[in-house]
Design a protein around this motif. Structure first.
Motif, PDB file in Angstrom:
ATOM      1  N   GLU A  15       0.836  -1.210   0.000  1.00 18.64           N
ATOM      2  CA  GLU A  15       0.000   0.000   0.000  1.00 18.64           C
ATOM      3  C   GLU A  15       0.867   1.255   0.000  1.00 18.64           C
ATOM      4  OE1 GLU A  15      -3.449   2.244  -0.179  1.00 18.64           O
ATOM      5  OE2 GLU A  15      -3.326   0.063  -0.304  1.00 18.64           O
ATOM      6  N   THR A  18       2.354   1.661  -3.478  1.00 20.97           N
ATOM      7  CA  THR A  18       1.293   2.036  -4.426  1.00 20.97           C
ATOM      8  C   THR A  18       0.932   3.505  -4.259  1.00 20.97           C
ATOM      9  OG1 THR A  18       0.419  -0.212  -4.494  1.00 20.97           O
ATOM     10  CG2 THR A  18      -1.072   1.561  -5.175  1.00 20.97           C
ATOM     11  N   ASN A  19       0.778   3.948  -3.001  1.00 20.92           N
ATOM     12  CA  ASN A  19       0.462   5.356  -2.746  1.00 20.92           C
ATOM     13  C   ASN A  19       1.584   6.270  -3.220  1.00 20.92           C
ATOM     14  OD1 ASN A  19      -2.008   4.753  -1.651  1.00 20.92           O
ATOM     15  ND2 ASN A  19      -1.334   4.931   0.471  1.00 20.92           N
ATOM     16  N   ARG A  22       1.329   6.431  -6.950  1.00 18.43           N
ATOM     17  CA  ARG A  22       0.092   7.072  -7.391  1.00 18.43           C
ATOM     18  C   ARG A  22       0.066   8.562  -7.073  1.00 18.43           C
ATOM     19  NH1 ARG A  22      -5.055   4.054  -5.872  1.00 18.43           N
ATOM     20  NH2 ARG A  22      -4.515   2.994  -7.775  1.00 18.43           N
ATOM     21  N   HIS A  23       0.508   8.934  -5.870  1.00 16.83           N
ATOM     22  CA  HIS A  23       0.336  10.307  -5.404  1.00 16.83           C
ATOM     23  C   HIS A  23       1.632  11.096  -5.289  1.00 16.83           C
ATOM     24  CE1 HIS A  23      -3.759   9.191  -4.538  1.00 16.83           C
ATOM     25  NE2 HIS A  23      -3.358   8.230  -3.731  1.00 16.83           N
ATOM     26  N   THR A  61      -6.513  -1.351  -6.476  1.00 22.71           N
ATOM     27  CA  THR A  61      -6.665  -0.832  -5.125  1.00 22.71           C
ATOM     28  C   THR A  61      -7.859  -1.478  -4.449  1.00 22.71           C
ATOM     29  OG1 THR A  61      -7.022   1.145  -3.807  1.00 22.71           O
ATOM     30  CG2 THR A  61      -7.986   1.149  -5.996  1.00 22.71           C
ATOM     31  N   GLY A  65      -7.156   2.121   1.469  1.00 24.07           N
ATOM     32  CA  GLY A  65      -6.014   3.000   1.658  1.00 24.07           C
ATOM     33  C   GLY A  65      -5.472   3.065   3.066  1.00 24.07           C
ATOM     34  N   LEU A  66      -5.130   4.282   3.479  1.00 28.62           N
ATOM     35  CA  LEU A  66      -4.507   4.493   4.788  1.00 28.62           C
ATOM     36  C   LEU A  66      -5.438   4.138   5.940  1.00 28.62           C
ATOM     37  CD1 LEU A  66      -2.558   7.807   4.124  1.00 28.62           C
ATOM     38  CD2 LEU A  66      -1.670   5.473   4.205  1.00 28.62           C
TER      39      LEU A  66
END
Length: 102
Positions: A15, A18-19, A22-23, A61, A65-66
């Motif tokens: 995760e 990936t974050n 992605r961000h 996803t 998320g978080l």
């Protein structure tokens, strides 16, 4: 390492990466894994801002998320921190207790 702990660590790093892809703003992503007799510490640090992220939908996803990570860590009696790390970085840090099976 216990199966539950190793699966959780894998998902947390998945995760976090990936974050970051992605961000994040591109550039290096720092991943740290430190194992001790009493705890497993994980961190992912990336640059922030508009940048080389692949865009929405490029990575699979779960939609949690978080928030999902924080819950997973809480269930394992660990510590979870995510947020800005200075003006240009984002840090995800997790500490999970290791229970001996002796």
């Amino acid at each position: 390492m216990q199966g539950t702990l190793s699966r959780a660590a894998y998902r947390i790093l998945q995760e976090g990466l990936t974050n970051a892809l992605r961000h994040g703003a591109g550039g290096p992503i720092e991943v740290r894994v430190a194992a001790a007799s009493d705890a497993l510490e994980l961190s992912v640090v990336n640059r922030t801002g508009a940048g080389a992220g692949a865009g929405r939908g490029a990575f699979p996803t779960s939609g949690h998320g978080l928030t999902g990570l924080a819950e997973r860590v809480r269930l394992l009696h660990g510590e979870f921190e995510a947020g800005p790390d200075g003006p240009r970085h984002w840090r995800l840090t997790v500490r999970l207790p290791v229970r001996s099976s002796a």
